[in-house]
Design an enzyme around this catalytic site. Structure first.
Site, short mmCIF file in Angstrom:
data_model
loop_
_atom_site.label_atom_id
_atom_site.label_comp_id
_atom_site.label_asym_id
_atom_site.label_seq_id
_atom_site.Cartn_x
_atom_site.Cartn_y
_atom_site.Cartn_z
N LYS A 116 0.82 -1.21 0.00
CA LYS A 116 0.00 0.00 0.00
C LYS A 116 0.86 1.27 0.00
O LYS A 116 0.55 2.22 -0.70
CB LYS A 116 -0.93 0.02 1.22
CG LYS A 116 -2.08 -0.97 1.13
CD LYS A 116 -3.00 -0.80 2.36
CE LYS A 116 -3.79 -2.04 2.68
NZ LYS A 116 -4.83 -2.40 1.76
N GLU A 200 -3.36 7.49 7.37
CA GLU A 200 -4.25 8.27 6.51
C GLU A 200 -5.24 9.04 7.35
O GLU A 200 -5.61 8.61 8.45
CB GLU A 200 -5.08 7.32 5.61
CG GLU A 200 -4.28 6.75 4.48
CD GLU A 200 -5.11 5.80 3.62
OE1 GLU A 200 -6.31 5.59 3.90
OE2 GLU A 200 -4.53 5.27 2.66
N HIS A 235 -15.30 -4.60 6.90
CA HIS A 235 -14.53 -4.09 5.76
C HIS A 235 -14.55 -5.04 4.57
O HIS A 235 -13.67 -5.02 3.73
CB HIS A 235 -13.07 -3.78 6.15
CG HIS A 235 -12.96 -2.70 7.18
ND1 HIS A 235 -13.40 -1.42 6.96
CD2 HIS A 235 -12.48 -2.72 8.44
CE1 HIS A 235 -13.18 -0.70 8.04
NE2 HIS A 235 -12.64 -1.46 8.96
N ARG A 296 -6.36 -8.03 -10.58
CA ARG A 296 -7.00 -9.30 -10.95
C ARG A 296 -8.45 -9.01 -11.31
O ARG A 296 -8.91 -7.87 -11.19
CB ARG A 296 -6.98 -10.24 -9.74
CG ARG A 296 -7.61 -9.56 -8.51
CD ARG A 296 -7.77 -10.49 -7.35
NE ARG A 296 -7.90 -9.77 -6.08
CZ ARG A 296 -9.02 -9.28 -5.58
NH1 ARG A 296 -10.15 -9.39 -6.24
NH2 ARG A 296 -9.03 -8.65 -4.42
#
Ligand code: ADP
Ligand code: ADP
Ligand code: MG
Length: 674
Positions: A116, A200, A235, A296
């Site tokens: 990430k 973040e 999530h 993908r």
């Protein structure tokens, strides 16, 4: 174009890839584990190769074995599906080294998007908007704290190597940061072997909107619009739709172009998805930020297929064989609205605990067509009636995809399709999905990732089928079964004693029959009276009504008093599973004699519901226990399960010790009825 491919996956995605390959006259090779020896994906492929034990690490993740299977079978390319090896750069490289085409991006693109923090640095250079935050390589605790303070609270700490909703911590204030950082790092090192984190800004009331992109080997790129996947639990996505409600053409174009820029930055080839988090401002405007790229085909790709009329697996195969993209950006259009619901084997009322078992009944709505699903229903499923849902793989059983001219029409079609989904044998989220789609927030497209917690009151522990209808359906089913038995006896010229007939025929006066049921934990007695004119009357919970029923193609047409409904009933031992337009429920027949016998017969056997590890016993031999009391705790499918006493009794013997590994059905302890 290839003439043979190997599908390195299982379940619904293996079946879905095989369907397009068959349509394109490409032969398919399946791979399977012990648990999947009789699985649907094996039966829909032209050939199959056994690759090992049931656990993924012994089969679907053993890439040397999969490559051997591909070479031995003469396949020219490998489709990885999603999950398993699909985002494994080493596997993609090994395919290339073995002279096989990996149907997916280059290993270097997978690597660039794998972490990430690194992918965010790349995206920043490519001009893709990022959530304000810190994604540098300096991981000094004091520096991270200063960065978080600078961003402003709340913030989200994310494991850079994280995925699947794991390794994230929301922090509300500066004082809590150090503790959350330590705990996030602990989880990250345990789960991903890497404790690097990024920080973040925590976006409030965010929406998850992602863009489907495609690139070819000639350097062309297109975006196939967006999907809104905001409805999530833990999530993880539950419902996905396209297009995203409230999108303007300008915002769509901005997001689409940002996604293409992201793909271009890593020389992306094939199908990919760029996930964005979208902040909704109080004035109704939206801002989007890059979250990650999934390199993908995505689980929810069918909603994009429905609105664009394109087969994305066909696109993948064409691009992998070197052809250019089938269409250019200005040739792509959005038609109508599509929604996908993920049907999972789980118990929503029990914190979404995954469930295993056998699909005794697996009734699905009628489907219209495979890929386009024009104004219709599509079902992508990797299982058939009678198949087991094992603890080894994902709990997703099938996907229901609906398409309509408008969102309203698609929503109504989804509700009907969910009502027609009849599963007996294990717990599923089908009723929960209906409650979500019927909730005010979803109906009004008031979408954000907190939709499920916000609507909690109407989603969980909801029983929408009343006692009367459940009882009437169960009795109608019983009487129809009895009539069928009598009809077959009569056909064989068996003489029926008129006094033994159970249809109420008597020479004098009305007859009554009594049924005892358990419904939602309460016992009810129901009287059925045959009146002089032959009509039936039911007395349920103090109400009486004229009762009649007739078998019809969709189930049983049941009338009780003023009410009339088509119901479907499936009986498994004492339990009648009743499905109506409102929902599904269960009603348990109580036969006083049989019940006493049952408890005795089942007495002592307390078995493991699935393979796993015994964590602890809460009792010892000789202890007296009461019904419902915790006896043992097991750990299976990454969750803890409590084994409770089914009756009052005395513990005779413990058959395992804490830490022991047990197989499904192993007897854990002996309990003797009090
Ligand atoms: P994300 O939520 O990260 O965007 P998707 O919604 O596309 O990802 O779901 C992909 C996930 O499906 C994988 O990460 C994995 O957990 C799960 N999965 C992997 N293999 C299978 C399979 N054969 N059948 C069903 N689910 C699978
Ligand atoms: P994963 O790799 O586990 O899929 P993601 O980075 O894609 O992790 O995030 C998963 C989910 O977490 C998102 O779909 C969203 O619901 C939530 N999320 C991620 N980043 C933020 C953020 N900055 N603010 C609020 N919620 C977030
Ligand atoms: Mg994600």
């Amino acid at each position: 174009m290839f003439n043979k491919i190997l599908i390195a996956n299982r379940g619904e995605i293996a079946c879905r890839v095989a369907a397009t390959a068959r349509r394109m006259a490409i032969k398919t090779v399946a791979v399977y584990s012990d648990a999947d020896a009789n699985a649907k994906h094996v039966s829909v492929c032209d050939e199959s190769v056994y690759i090992g034990g049931s656990a993924p690490k012994d089969s679907y993740l053993r890439w040397e074995r999969i490559l051997e299977a591909a070479k031995a079978s003469g396949a020219q390319a490998v489709h990885p599906g999603y999950g398993f090896l699909s985002e494994n750069e080493e596997f993609a490289q090994a395919c290339a080294d073995a002279g096989l085409v990996f149907i997916g991006p280059l290993p270097s693109s997978i690597r660039a998007m794998g972490l990430k923090a690194e992918s965010k640095q790349l995206m920043e250079k490519a001009g893709v908007p990022l959530v304000p935050g810190y994604h540098g390589s300096n991981q000094d605790d004091a520096l991270l704290q200063r960065e978080a303070d600078g961003i402003g609270y709340p913030v989200l700490i994310k494991a850079s190597a994280g995925g699947g909703g794991k390794g994230m911590r929301a922090v509300d204030k500066s004082e809590d940061f150090a503790a959350a950082l330590a705990s996030c790092k602990r989880e990250a090192i345990n789960s991903f072997g890497d404790d690097a984190v990024l920080i973040e800004k925590y976006v409030q009331r965010p929406r998850h909107i992602e863009i489907q992109v495609f690139g070819d080997t000639q350097g062309n790129y297109v975006y196939l619009f967006e999907r809104d996947c905001s409805v999530q639990r833990r999530h993880q996505k539950v419902l996905e739709e396209a297009p995203a409600p409230g999108m303007t053409p300008e915002f769509r174009q901005q997001m689409g172009e940002a996604a293409v820029a992201a793909a271009r930055a890593v020389n992306y080839v094939g199908a990919g998805t760029v996930e964005f988090i979208v902040e909704q401002k109080s004035d109704g405007s939206m801002i989007f930020f890059f979250m990650e790229m999934n390199t993908r085909l995505q689980v929810e790709h069918p909603v994009t297929e429905a609105i664009t009329g394109q087969d994305l697996v066909e696109w993948q195969l064409r691009v992998a064989s070197g052809e250019p993209l089938p269409l250019q950006q200005d040739q792509l259009r959005i038609h109508g609205h599509a929604i996908e619901a993920r049907i999972c084997a789980e118990s929503p009322d029990n914190n979404f605990l995954p469930a295993t078992g056998t699909l005794h009944v697996y009734g699905l709505p009628d489907c219209v067509s495979f890929v386009r699903c024009d104004n219709g229903v599509r079902v992508d499923s990797g299982v058939r009636q009678g198949d087991p849902i094992s603890p080894f793989y994902d709990s997703m059983v099938a996907k229901l995809i609906v398409h309509g001219d408008t969102r309203e029409q698609a929503l109504s079609r989804l509700d009907t399709a969910l009502a027609q989904t009849h599963i007996v044998g294990l717990n599923t989220n089908v009723q929960f999905l209906r409650h979500v789609t019927q909730s005010r927030s979803f109906a009004e497209a008031n979408l954000d990732t907190a939709l499920i917690p916000r609507e909690e009151a109407v989603l969980f522990k909801q029983e929408r089928v009343g006692l009367n209808l459940a009882v009437a359906g169960a009795i109608a089913h019983t009487l129809l079964e009895e009539q069928a038995v009598e009809a077959s006896l009569a056909q064989r010229h068996v003489w029926l004693d008129p006094w033994a007939r159970r249809d109420g025929w008597r020479s004098h006066g009305p007859s009554t029959r009594r049924f005892d049921f358990e419904f939602q934990g309460e016992v009810h007695t129901v009287q059925m009276t045959t009146l002089h004119d032959g009509a039936l009357q039911l007395d349920v919970a103090g109400e009486s009504g004229v009762f009649s029923f007739a078998p019809v193609t969709q189930g049983i047409d049941v009338r009780l008093g003023e009410r009339r409904q088509i119901v479907s009933v499936y009986r498994k031992e004492a339990v009648a599973h009743v499905f109506t337009a409102q929902g599904a429920t269960q009603i348990i027949a109580i036969d006083a004699l049989a019940h006493a016998g049952d408890t005795q017969a089942e007495g002592g056997r307390l078995t493991a519901p699935m393979p796993g590890k015994v964590v602890s016993f809460a009792v010892k031999a000789g202890d007296t226990v009461t019904k419902g009391q915790t006896l043992a705790v097991m750990d299976a499918m990454k969750m803890e399960h409590t084994i409770a006493a089914p009756m009052d009794g005395v513990v005779a013997e413990l058959l395992y010790a804490p830490g022991d590994q047990v197989t499904e059905g192993s007897e854990l302890l002996k309990l003797v009825a009090a």
